[in-house]
Design a protein around this motif. Structure first.
Motif, PDB file in Angstrom:
ATOM      1  N   PHE A 123       0.834  -1.204   0.000  1.00  0.00           N
ATOM      2  CA  PHE A 123       0.000   0.000   0.000  1.00  0.00           C
ATOM      3  C   PHE A 123       0.869   1.254   0.000  1.00  0.00           C
ATOM      4  CE2 PHE A 123      -2.884  -3.168   1.671  1.00  0.00           C
ATOM      5  CZ  PHE A 123      -4.095  -2.838   1.062  1.00  0.00           C
ATOM      6  N   PRO A 124       0.392   2.315  -0.676  1.00  0.00           N
ATOM      7  CA  PRO A 124       1.148   3.571  -0.647  1.00  0.00           C
ATOM      8  C   PRO A 124       1.251   4.102   0.787  1.00  0.00           C
ATOM      9  CG  PRO A 124      -0.660   3.665  -2.263  1.00  0.00           C
ATOM     10  CD  PRO A 124      -0.809   2.394  -1.490  1.00  0.00           C
ATOM     11  N   GLY A 125       2.400   4.597   1.135  1.00  0.00           N
ATOM     12  CA  GLY A 125       2.598   5.165   2.458  1.00  0.00           C
ATOM     13  C   GLY A 125       2.914   4.155   3.543  1.00  0.00           C
ATOM     14  N   ALA A 126       2.977   2.875   3.199  1.00  0.00           N
ATOM     15  CA  ALA A 126       3.241   1.847   4.207  1.00  0.00           C
ATOM     16  C   ALA A 126       4.634   1.998   4.811  1.00  0.00           C
ATOM     17  CB  ALA A 126       3.092   0.452   3.598  1.00  0.00           C
ATOM     18  N   GLY A 127       5.524   2.633   4.091  1.00  0.00           N
ATOM     19  CA  GLY A 127       6.870   2.850   4.603  1.00  0.00           C
ATOM     20  C   GLY A 127       6.883   3.664   5.888  1.00  0.00           C
ATOM     21  N   TRP A 128       5.865   4.503   6.083  1.00  0.00           N
ATOM     22  CA  TRP A 128       5.781   5.292   7.314  1.00  0.00           C
ATOM     23  C   TRP A 128       5.579   4.389   8.520  1.00  0.00           C
ATOM     24  CZ3 TRP A 128       7.736   9.810   7.609  1.00  0.00           C
ATOM     25  CH2 TRP A 128       7.778  10.630   6.499  1.00  0.00           C
ATOM     26  N   ALA A 129       4.866   3.286   8.344  1.00  0.00           N
ATOM     27  CA  ALA A 129       4.685   2.346   9.454  1.00  0.00           C
ATOM     28  C   ALA A 129       6.028   1.716   9.819  1.00  0.00           C
ATOM     29  CB  ALA A 129       3.669   1.266   9.090  1.00  0.00           C
ATOM     30  N   LEU A 130       6.844   1.387   8.812  1.00  0.00           N
ATOM     31  CA  LEU A 130       8.172   0.842   9.078  1.00  0.00           C
ATOM     32  C   LEU A 130       9.037   1.884   9.784  1.00  0.00           C
ATOM     33  CD1 LEU A 130      10.253  -1.427   8.779  1.00  0.00           C
ATOM     34  CD2 LEU A 130      10.834  -0.461   6.534  1.00  0.00           C
ATOM     35  N   PHE A 131       9.005   3.113   9.282  1.00  0.00           N
ATOM     36  CA  PHE A 131       9.759   4.203   9.915  1.00  0.00           C
ATOM     37  C   PHE A 131       9.339   4.369  11.372  1.00  0.00           C
ATOM     38  CE2 PHE A 131       9.972   8.745  11.043  1.00  0.00           C
ATOM     39  CZ  PHE A 131      11.355   8.936  10.956  1.00  0.00           C
ATOM     40  N   ASP A 132       8.026   4.416  11.614  1.00  0.00           N
ATOM     41  CA  ASP A 132       7.495   4.554  12.968  1.00  0.00           C
ATOM     42  C   ASP A 132       7.967   3.402  13.850  1.00  0.00           C
ATOM     43  OD1 ASP A 132       6.033   5.172  15.248  1.00  0.00           O
ATOM     44  OD2 ASP A 132       4.087   4.742  14.366  1.00  0.00           O
ATOM     45  N   GLY A 133       7.907   2.178  13.326  1.00  0.00           N
ATOM     46  CA  GLY A 133       8.324   1.011  14.099  1.00  0.00           C
ATOM     47  C   GLY A 133       9.796   1.048  14.472  1.00  0.00           C
ATOM     48  N   ILE A 134      10.630   1.423  13.521  1.00  0.00           N
ATOM     49  CA  ILE A 134      12.072   1.470  13.771  1.00  0.00           C
ATOM     50  C   ILE A 134      12.404   2.562  14.797  1.00  0.00           C
ATOM     51  CG2 ILE A 134      14.309   2.026  12.723  1.00  0.00           C
ATOM     52  CD1 ILE A 134      13.265   0.594  10.165  1.00  0.00           C
ATOM     53  N   VAL A 135      11.831   3.759  14.617  1.00  0.00           N
ATOM     54  CA  VAL A 135      12.095   4.857  15.555  1.00  0.00           C
ATOM     55  C   VAL A 135      11.606   4.483  16.957  1.00  0.00           C
ATOM     56  CG1 VAL A 135      11.457   7.232  16.150  1.00  0.00           C
ATOM     57  CG2 VAL A 135      12.144   6.675  13.819  1.00  0.00           C
ATOM     58  N   THR A 136      10.436   3.866  17.040  1.00  0.00           N
ATOM     59  CA  THR A 136       9.887   3.494  18.341  1.00  0.00           C
ATOM     60  C   THR A 136      10.734   2.414  19.005  1.00  0.00           C
ATOM     61  OG1 THR A 136       7.687   4.076  17.514  1.00  0.00           O
ATOM     62  CG2 THR A 136       7.772   2.788  19.534  1.00  0.00           C
ATOM     63  N   LEU A 137      11.249   1.470  18.233  1.00  0.00           N
ATOM     64  CA  LEU A 137      12.157   0.460  18.802  1.00  0.00           C
ATOM     65  C   LEU A 137      13.455   1.103  19.290  1.00  0.00           C
ATOM     66  CD1 LEU A 137      11.758  -2.621  16.425  1.00  0.00           C
ATOM     67  CD2 LEU A 137      11.086  -2.445  18.833  1.00  0.00           C
ATOM     68  N   ILE A 138      13.958   2.071  18.556  1.00  0.00           N
ATOM     69  CA  ILE A 138      15.171   2.776  18.989  1.00  0.00           C
ATOM     70  C   ILE A 138      14.902   3.512  20.302  1.00  0.00           C
ATOM     71  CG2 ILE A 138      16.732   4.696  18.426  1.00  0.00           C
ATOM     72  CD1 ILE A 138      16.489   3.763  15.455  1.00  0.00           C
ATOM     73  N   LEU A 139      13.738   4.180  20.399  1.00  0.00           N
ATOM     74  CA  LEU A 139      13.386   4.861  21.648  1.00  0.00           C
ATOM     75  C   LEU A 139      13.281   3.862  22.805  1.00  0.00           C
ATOM     76  CD1 LEU A 139      10.719   7.434  20.423  1.00  0.00           C
ATOM     77  CD2 LEU A 139      13.014   7.928  21.286  1.00  0.00           C
ATOM     78  N   ALA A 140      12.674   2.708  22.559  1.00  0.00           N
ATOM     79  CA  ALA A 140      12.559   1.681  23.599  1.00  0.00           C
ATOM     80  C   ALA A 140      13.948   1.256  24.065  1.00  0.00           C
ATOM     81  CB  ALA A 140      11.785   0.473  23.075  1.00  0.00           C
ATOM     82  N   TYR A 141      14.848   1.052  23.124  1.00  0.00           N
ATOM     83  CA  TYR A 141      16.211   0.655  23.466  1.00  0.00           C
ATOM     84  C   TYR A 141      16.928   1.756  24.238  1.00  0.00           C
ATOM     85  CZ  TYR A 141      21.014  -0.944  23.036  1.00  0.00           C
ATOM     86  OH  TYR A 141      22.293  -1.347  23.319  1.00  0.00           O
ATOM     87  N   MET A 142      16.719   3.027  23.813  1.00  0.00           N
ATOM     88  CA  MET A 142      17.374   4.155  24.487  1.00  0.00           C
ATOM     89  C   MET A 142      16.902   4.291  25.934  1.00  0.00           C
ATOM     90  SD  MET A 142      17.350   7.009  21.441  1.00  0.00           S
ATOM     91  CE  MET A 142      17.725   8.339  22.564  1.00  0.00           C
ATOM     92  N   ILE A 143      15.690   3.882  26.213  1.00  0.00           N
ATOM     93  CA  ILE A 143      15.172   3.937  27.582  1.00  0.00           C
ATOM     94  C   ILE A 143      15.597   2.698  28.363  1.00  0.00           C
ATOM     95  CG2 ILE A 143      13.058   3.921  28.985  1.00  0.00           C
ATOM     96  CD1 ILE A 143      11.747   5.536  26.671  1.00  0.00           C
ATOM     97  N   TRP A 144      15.499   1.525  27.729  1.00  0.00           N
ATOM     98  CA  TRP A 144      15.764   0.263  28.428  1.00  0.00           C
ATOM     99  C   TRP A 144      17.250   0.055  28.702  1.00  0.00           C
ATOM    100  CZ3 TRP A 144      18.528  -3.952  26.443  1.00  0.00           C
ATOM    101  CH2 TRP A 144      18.550  -5.048  27.291  1.00  0.00           C
ATOM    102  N   ARG A 145      18.102   0.342  27.733  1.00  0.00           N
ATOM    103  CA  ARG A 145      19.525   0.018  27.850  1.00  0.00           C
ATOM    104  C   ARG A 145      20.183   0.639  29.079  1.00  0.00           C
ATOM    105  NH1 ARG A 145      23.535  -2.088  28.807  1.00  0.00           N
ATOM    106  NH2 ARG A 145      25.385  -2.243  27.530  1.00  0.00           N
ATOM    107  N   PRO A 146      20.014   1.942  29.333  1.00  0.00           N
ATOM    108  CA  PRO A 146      20.672   2.514  30.514  1.00  0.00           C
ATOM    109  C   PRO A 146      19.817   2.425  31.790  1.00  0.00           C
ATOM    110  CG  PRO A 146      19.748   4.267  29.203  1.00  0.00           C
ATOM    111  CD  PRO A 146      19.499   2.978  28.455  1.00  0.00           C
TER     112      PRO A 146
END
Length: 185
Positions: A123-146
């Motif tokens: 679907f058009p625009g589906a890449g935004w869901a991937l972008f959102d998922g990756i950024v959100t996983l990075i945020l989760a890691y940035m909070i969890w890791r330290p």
């Protein structure tokens, strides 16, 4: 009625919305500049919400239709009151718990967004869901890791960022609404 037209009422509401937007933006910057204090304040607030919810649950127990239901509701209400009171008076523990919870929620959200991308990648625009998922996983890691040191900044910073973005969004909508109202008046 006081004789105000509908347009005047909407103009007044848009003006109040602009005021609230500015307050949100200022509070957002305060939260980002004082993330630990903001996190502690949020923790105390959550603790008191639990206490008041517990008292509501205790009152609701008296509407139970049976001894077993009454006792269960009383126990749950008491747990809310005691647990919320503990968190309200020990906000550091609450802050650490909330921080870990936010990291877990971000992780689940990130994985879910990536799954959505995989399912709808054609679907058009589906890449935004991937972008959102990756950024959100990075945020989760940035909070969890330290963790637990991230408890001192994560909640306050995230709340501040949210207030700033929501405030600017409200400001832009309100300014546009006011322009539209002036154009039709």
């Amino acid at each position: 009625m006081s004789g105000q037209s509908t347009t005047d009422v909407f103009k007044e509401a848009a003006g109040m919305s602009i005021g609230w937007a500015i307050v949100m933006i200022v509070l957002g910057f305060v939260a980002i500049l004082t993330p630990f204090t903001t996190g502690i304040a949020v923790s105390i607030f959550v603790g008191w919400i639990m206490v008041f919810s517990g008292f509501a649950y205790l009152a609701h127990a008296f509407a139970a239709r049976g001894v077993g239901s009454f006792i269960l509701r009383m126990l749950v209400g008491a747990a809310y009151v005691v647990g919320g009171g503990y968190l309200a008076f020990h906000p550091g523990i609450a802050l650490e718990s909330l921080t870990l919870l936010v990291a877990a929620i971000f992780f689940i959200e990130g994985v879910t967004e990536i799954v959505v991308f995989v399912q709808f990648r054609s679907f058009p625009g589906a890449g935004w869901a991937l972008f959102d998922g990756i950024v959100t996983l990075i945020l989760a890691y940035m909070i969890w890791r330290p963790f637990p040191s991230s408890a001192s900044w994560a909640i306050g910073t995230l709340l501040g960022a949210n207030l700033i973005v929501s405030g600017f969004t409200r400001l832009m909508y309100s300014v546009e609404a006011r322009k539209t109202l002036k154009a039709i008046a």
